[in-house]
Design a protein around this motif. Structure first.
Motif, PDB file in Angstrom:
ATOM      1  N   MET A   1       0.843  -1.194   0.000  1.00  0.00           N
ATOM      2  CA  MET A   1       0.000   0.000   0.000  1.00  0.00           C
ATOM      3  C   MET A   1       0.880   1.246   0.000  1.00  0.00           C
ATOM      4  SD  MET A   1      -2.704   1.275   2.929  1.00  0.00           S
ATOM      5  CE  MET A   1      -3.747  -0.167   2.794  1.00  0.00           C
ATOM      6  N   ARG A   2       0.545   2.168  -0.864  1.00  0.00           N
ATOM      7  CA  ARG A   2       1.216   3.467  -0.826  1.00  0.00           C
ATOM      8  C   ARG A   2       0.523   4.344   0.217  1.00  0.00           C
ATOM      9  NH1 ARG A   2       2.231   5.227  -7.182  1.00  0.00           N
ATOM     10  NH2 ARG A   2       4.191   4.106  -7.440  1.00  0.00           N
ATOM     11  N   THR A   3       1.320   5.035   1.010  1.00  0.00           N
ATOM     12  CA  THR A   3       0.762   5.957   1.996  1.00  0.00           C
ATOM     13  C   THR A   3       1.330   7.350   1.758  1.00  0.00           C
ATOM     14  OG1 THR A   3       2.521   5.383   3.574  1.00  0.00           O
ATOM     15  CG2 THR A   3       0.438   4.168   3.731  1.00  0.00           C
ATOM     16  N   ALA A   4       0.508   8.364   1.962  1.00  0.00           N
ATOM     17  CA  ALA A   4       0.918   9.753   1.720  1.00  0.00           C
ATOM     18  C   ALA A   4       0.551  10.601   2.923  1.00  0.00           C
ATOM     19  CB  ALA A   4       0.257  10.290   0.453  1.00  0.00           C
ATOM     20  N   TYR A   5       1.410  11.562   3.234  1.00  0.00           N
ATOM     21  CA  TYR A   5       1.218  12.435   4.385  1.00  0.00           C
ATOM     22  C   TYR A   5       1.319  13.894   3.973  1.00  0.00           C
ATOM     23  CZ  TYR A   5       1.953   8.302   7.327  1.00  0.00           C
ATOM     24  OH  TYR A   5       1.843   7.079   7.925  1.00  0.00           O
ATOM     25  N   ARG A   6       0.575  14.729   4.683  1.00  0.00           N
ATOM     26  CA  ARG A   6       0.598  16.159   4.429  1.00  0.00           C
ATOM     27  C   ARG A   6       1.955  16.761   4.790  1.00  0.00           C
ATOM     28  NH1 ARG A   6      -4.091  18.930   3.928  1.00  0.00           N
ATOM     29  NH2 ARG A   6      -3.247  20.674   5.135  1.00  0.00           N
ATOM     30  N   VAL A   7       2.234  17.933   4.235  1.00  0.00           N
ATOM     31  CA  VAL A   7       3.525  18.591   4.410  1.00  0.00           C
ATOM     32  C   VAL A   7       3.833  18.814   5.884  1.00  0.00           C
ATOM     33  CG1 VAL A   7       4.777  20.741   4.007  1.00  0.00           C
ATOM     34  CG2 VAL A   7       3.499  19.681   2.138  1.00  0.00           C
ATOM     35  N   GLU A   8       2.859  19.278   6.646  1.00  0.00           N
ATOM     36  CA  GLU A   8       3.087  19.558   8.071  1.00  0.00           C
ATOM     37  C   GLU A   8       3.570  18.307   8.802  1.00  0.00           C
ATOM     38  OE1 GLU A   8       0.545  21.192  11.953  1.00  0.00           O
ATOM     39  OE2 GLU A   8      -0.422  20.964   9.996  1.00  0.00           O
ATOM     40  N   THR A   9       2.981  17.167   8.483  1.00  0.00           N
ATOM     41  CA  THR A   9       3.373  15.903   9.109  1.00  0.00           C
ATOM     42  C   THR A   9       4.774  15.497   8.675  1.00  0.00           C
ATOM     43  OG1 THR A   9       1.057  15.223   9.114  1.00  0.00           O
ATOM     44  CG2 THR A   9       2.704  13.501   9.433  1.00  0.00           C
ATOM     45  N   VAL A  10       5.084  15.658   7.402  1.00  0.00           N
ATOM     46  CA  VAL A  10       6.416  15.322   6.895  1.00  0.00           C
ATOM     47  C   VAL A  10       7.473  16.198   7.540  1.00  0.00           C
ATOM     48  CG1 VAL A  10       7.877  15.255   4.829  1.00  0.00           C
ATOM     49  CG2 VAL A  10       5.496  14.471   4.702  1.00  0.00           C
ATOM     50  N   ARG A  11       7.197  17.488   7.636  1.00  0.00           N
ATOM     51  CA  ARG A  11       8.165  18.405   8.245  1.00  0.00           C
ATOM     52  C   ARG A  11       8.446  18.017   9.700  1.00  0.00           C
ATOM     53  NH1 ARG A  11      10.376  20.374   3.842  1.00  0.00           N
ATOM     54  NH2 ARG A  11       9.390  22.190   2.906  1.00  0.00           N
ATOM     55  N   ALA A  12       7.399  17.660  10.436  1.00  0.00           N
ATOM     56  CA  ALA A  12       7.579  17.270  11.835  1.00  0.00           C
ATOM     57  C   ALA A  12       8.427  16.008  11.943  1.00  0.00           C
ATOM     58  CB  ALA A  12       6.222  17.067  12.503  1.00  0.00           C
ATOM     59  N   ALA A  13       8.187  15.039  11.062  1.00  0.00           N
ATOM     60  CA  ALA A  13       8.976  13.809  11.066  1.00  0.00           C
ATOM     61  C   ALA A  13      10.431  14.083  10.712  1.00  0.00           C
ATOM     62  CB  ALA A  13       8.364  12.806  10.097  1.00  0.00           C
ATOM     63  N   GLU A  14      10.652  14.976   9.745  1.00  0.00           N
ATOM     64  CA  GLU A  14      12.026  15.327   9.372  1.00  0.00           C
ATOM     65  C   GLU A  14      12.759  15.975  10.537  1.00  0.00           C
ATOM     66  OE1 GLU A  14      11.527  16.133   4.555  1.00  0.00           O
ATOM     67  OE2 GLU A  14      11.423  17.817   5.965  1.00  0.00           O
ATOM     68  N   ARG A  15      12.085  16.865  11.267  1.00  0.00           N
ATOM     69  CA  ARG A  15      12.733  17.520  12.417  1.00  0.00           C
ATOM     70  C   ARG A  15      13.097  16.495  13.483  1.00  0.00           C
ATOM     71  NH1 ARG A  15       8.736  21.470  11.285  1.00  0.00           N
ATOM     72  NH2 ARG A  15       7.358  20.602  12.882  1.00  0.00           N
ATOM     73  N   ALA A  16      12.189  15.567  13.743  1.00  0.00           N
ATOM     74  CA  ALA A  16      12.471  14.543  14.748  1.00  0.00           C
ATOM     75  C   ALA A  16      13.646  13.664  14.324  1.00  0.00           C
ATOM     76  CB  ALA A  16      11.224  13.695  14.982  1.00  0.00           C
ATOM     77  N   PRO A 227      -2.125   7.604   7.800  1.00  0.00           N
ATOM     78  CA  PRO A 227      -1.750   8.589   6.777  1.00  0.00           C
ATOM     79  C   PRO A 227      -2.950   9.433   6.369  1.00  0.00           C
ATOM     80  CG  PRO A 227      -2.039   6.449   5.777  1.00  0.00           C
ATOM     81  CD  PRO A 227      -2.265   6.253   7.243  1.00  0.00           C
ATOM     82  N   ASP A 228      -2.710  10.387   5.501  1.00  0.00           N
ATOM     83  CA  ASP A 228      -3.797  11.228   4.971  1.00  0.00           C
ATOM     84  C   ASP A 228      -4.432  10.608   3.739  1.00  0.00           C
ATOM     85  OD1 ASP A 228      -3.726  13.846   6.605  1.00  0.00           O
ATOM     86  OD2 ASP A 228      -1.627  13.491   6.117  1.00  0.00           O
ATOM     87  N   VAL A 229      -3.623   9.943   2.932  1.00  0.00           N
ATOM     88  CA  VAL A 229      -4.097   9.329   1.687  1.00  0.00           C
ATOM     89  C   VAL A 229      -3.416   7.977   1.528  1.00  0.00           C
ATOM     90  CG1 VAL A 229      -4.061   9.525  -0.845  1.00  0.00           C
ATOM     91  CG2 VAL A 229      -4.579  11.530   0.541  1.00  0.00           C
ATOM     92  N   THR A 230      -4.164   7.004   1.018  1.00  0.00           N
ATOM     93  CA  THR A 230      -3.576   5.701   0.722  1.00  0.00           C
ATOM     94  C   THR A 230      -3.966   5.265  -0.684  1.00  0.00           C
ATOM     95  OG1 THR A 230      -5.454   4.424   1.576  1.00  0.00           O
ATOM     96  CG2 THR A 230      -3.700   4.976   3.140  1.00  0.00           C
ATOM     97  N   ALA A 231      -3.166   4.387  -1.252  1.00  0.00           N
ATOM     98  CA  ALA A 231      -3.481   3.767  -2.544  1.00  0.00           C
ATOM     99  C   ALA A 231      -3.191   2.283  -2.405  1.00  0.00           C
ATOM    100  CB  ALA A 231      -2.649   4.376  -3.664  1.00  0.00           C
ATOM    101  N   LEU A 232      -4.190   1.448  -2.657  1.00  0.00           N
ATOM    102  CA  LEU A 232      -4.056   0.016  -2.473  1.00  0.00           C
ATOM    103  C   LEU A 232      -3.291  -0.636  -3.625  1.00  0.00           C
ATOM    104  CD1 LEU A 232      -7.647  -0.895  -1.200  1.00  0.00           C
ATOM    105  CD2 LEU A 232      -5.685  -0.042   0.093  1.00  0.00           C
ATOM    106  N   HIS A 233      -2.671  -1.774  -3.313  1.00  0.00           N
ATOM    107  CA  HIS A 233      -1.996  -2.603  -4.299  1.00  0.00           C
ATOM    108  C   HIS A 233      -2.743  -3.927  -4.450  1.00  0.00           C
ATOM    109  CE1 HIS A 233       2.085  -0.408  -3.465  1.00  0.00           C
ATOM    110  NE2 HIS A 233       1.324   0.240  -4.323  1.00  0.00           N
ATOM    111  N   HIS A 234      -2.281  -4.762  -5.365  1.00  0.00           N
ATOM    112  CA  HIS A 234      -2.905  -6.073  -5.584  1.00  0.00           C
ATOM    113  C   HIS A 234      -3.032  -6.861  -4.274  1.00  0.00           C
ATOM    114  CE1 HIS A 234      -3.249  -5.785  -9.828  1.00  0.00           C
ATOM    115  NE2 HIS A 234      -3.016  -7.051 -10.132  1.00  0.00           N
ATOM    116  N   ALA A 235      -1.961  -6.883  -3.488  1.00  0.00           N
ATOM    117  CA  ALA A 235      -1.979  -7.674  -2.260  1.00  0.00           C
ATOM    118  C   ALA A 235      -3.050  -7.180  -1.304  1.00  0.00           C
ATOM    119  CB  ALA A 235      -0.603  -7.635  -1.590  1.00  0.00           C
ATOM    120  N   ASP A 236      -3.245  -5.875  -1.230  1.00  0.00           N
ATOM    121  CA  ASP A 236      -4.289  -5.318  -0.361  1.00  0.00           C
ATOM    122  C   ASP A 236      -5.668  -5.733  -0.855  1.00  0.00           C
ATOM    123  OD1 ASP A 236      -2.323  -3.700   1.105  1.00  0.00           O
ATOM    124  OD2 ASP A 236      -2.236  -2.502  -0.719  1.00  0.00           O
TER     125      ASP A 236
END
Length: 502
Positions: A1-16, A227-236
């Motif tokens: 599964m592909r997972t996507a996160y908003r910019v604010e969440t990504v920035r916080a993870a990068e800082r950590a 996450p904020d957005v997901t995209a399923l794959h065959h396995a899902d």
């Protein structure tokens, strides 16, 4: 599964993450992955490229460098390519604000720089560097950028003749919403860092991204579970699809009721039933005026003249395709909405749906952009420009799960991640394809899937079937051909890389 996160969440993870790393280590991870992706592309090892690359050594590479870390990623990646023998020129859109460390690394590796506004007797130096490049890196703005490209950047992007690789996100698109508010880069490949961003998966920005490549920079431990957005794959999908057991009968597998068609649109009933019969339920009950047409094509269908509540036992209803607007259409819609089983509402059902319709049982709405605009009281253009905001608004307004059809189909509930369907083809924009999708998805509802899972699985199989029907060359298809290919699509999922569930 592909997972996507908003910019604010990504920035916080990068800082950590950066708190535990030496200074500059995160940018070096990103640059290493970016350089490797460019090397693959130049070596012709990346599918879908417009031009076959010449290899790294001797290749001409141009970097479009804005201010900030995105430009720094491009500069450090350019330095790595220069050390492998590429001729690298960095075109600096804001020379005074370009990343200092990246500039030093590029120059030390033999790369050169040119001011974006530089002119000489021989002509425009920056535009010439871009036009002559085998590969151009878009490091103009990063994931925090807002608005379209500025005129100078737009002019240089227009000069690109070779391969174009976006750094983290194509410049000019919105990372969180997928909006494209003005001029924007159209990349052959987007190399994104740490996690996908919603805009990379959702149109209109998705069409600007080209192929996607995710570079792991170590963010996962600092990203939230949801996450904020997901995209399923065959396995899902293989885990979602209902399969009969040895003890199954048609009622245990689920019975779906279809209220569709009219004297004017009998074909909508046939197509909805076609999708329903291939959707995993044990039986299909049809209610409406197109019974003769349905039985002629599908003699296994159980038919009834109505009203729906007298047709017999069902585990879910599909209502709306080709229903028309006569009084009995409204009557049947209200009858279905009053039931205590899951209901999928599509097409004319959406148009006739009472504004105050509330249900305690699960409801799935399946509008296209025009229907969504009417439900929201806005324009089709507004819905298509911001599909994420629109699908979330519809789910909140109606207290329902919403499947918003289109170039990227989205499925949303009132809370939780929005799912993006990764399958499909432009050839699905053909009359009746939505009727097939409604029947298919309704059948999955009757088989016991939640509206979110039924919508996700239905859209996935529908898109996969369309790809199969078009063939390798991508030829025109009909809705009935999509329905016919659903069995093969189902088999593709179950027998995919994750292994068979037969």
């Amino acid at each position: 599964m592909r997972t996507a996160y908003r910019v604010e969440t990504v920035r916080a993870a990068e800082r950590a993450l950066m708190e535990g790393l030496p200074e500059g280590a995160l940018m070096q991870r990103a640059a290493a992955g970016l350089a490797a992706a460019c090397a693959d592309l130049l070596g012709g090892r990346r599918a879908g490229a417009r031009v076959r690359g010449p290899g790294v050594s001797g290749a001409r590479v141009a970097l479009l460098v804005g201010s900030g870390d995105n430009g720094g990623d491009a500069l450090y990646a350019g330095a790595r390519l220069a050390r492998r023998g590429a001729g690298v020129t960095a075109v600096l859109l804001t020379p005074e604000r370009a990343h200092r460390g990246g500039l030093r690394a590029l120059r030390a590796a033999g790369g050169r720089t040119v001011d974006a506004t530089a002119r000489a007797a021989s002509g425009d130096l920056a535009e010439a560097a871009v036009a002559q490049a085998d590969l151009v890196l878009d490091g103009i703005v990063g994931i925090g950028g807002k608005g379209g490209l500025r005129p100078e950047a737009e002019r240089l992007v227009a000069a690109v003749r070779g391969l174009l690789v976006a750094v983290d996100l194509p410049s000019g698109v919105d990372a969180d919403s997928g909006e494209v508010p003005g001029a924007a880069v159209r990349a052959d490949l987007t190399v994104t860092f740490g996690t996908y961003k919603p805009g990379l998966l959702v149109d209109p920005a998705h069409t600007h991204a080209g192929a996607l490549r995710l570079v792991d920079i170590g963010l996962d431990p600092w990203l939230p579970a949801e996450p904020d957005v997901t995209a399923l794959h065959h396995a899902d999908l293989a885990e979602l699809l209902p399969l009969p057991s040895a003890e199954s009968d048609k009622y245990r597998r689920g019975v779906v009721g279809v209220v569709a068609g009219s004297a004017r649109y009998p074909g909508a009933a046939v197509l909805a039933v076609a999708g329903a019969l291939r959707g995993g339920a044990g039986a299909v009950r049809y209610v409406g005026p197109a019974a003769d047409a349905v039985i002629a094509r599908f003699p296994e269908t159980l038919v009834h003249t109505g009203p729906p509540h007298k047709a017999g036992r069902v585990q879910a209803w599909v209502v709306g395709p080709g229903l028309g607007d006569a009084w009995d259409a409204r009557r049947d819609l209200e009858d279905v909405l009053a039931s205590d089983v899951p209901v999928l509402v599509d097409a004319d059902g959406l148009r006739l749906m009472p504004p105050a319709a509330t249900r305690t049982a699960p409801t799935l709405l399946t509008p296209h952009a025009g229907e969504a605009a009417a439900l929201l009281g806005t324009s089709r253009a507004e819905v298509e420009a911001n599909r994420l905001r629109s699908v979330r608004a519809l789910a909140a307004r109606f207290g329902a799960t919403v499947l918003l059809k289109g170039s990227t189909t989205l499925i949303a509930q009132g809370t939780g991640p929005v799912r993006v369907n990764p399958t499909g083809t432009g050839w699905l924009a053909t009359a009746g394809s939505g009727d097939v999708l409604s029947g298919l998805t309704g059948s999955l509802l009757a088989a016991g899937l939640t509206p979110l899972d039924a919508g996700s699985a239905g859209a996935y199989l529908h898109g996969l079937a369309a790809r199969r029907a078009t063939g390798p060359g991508g030829t025109p298809i009909t809705a009935y051909e999509v329905a016919t290919a659903l069995g093969d699509a189902w088999a593709d999922v179950l027998d995919g890389p994750a292994g068979s569930r037969h």
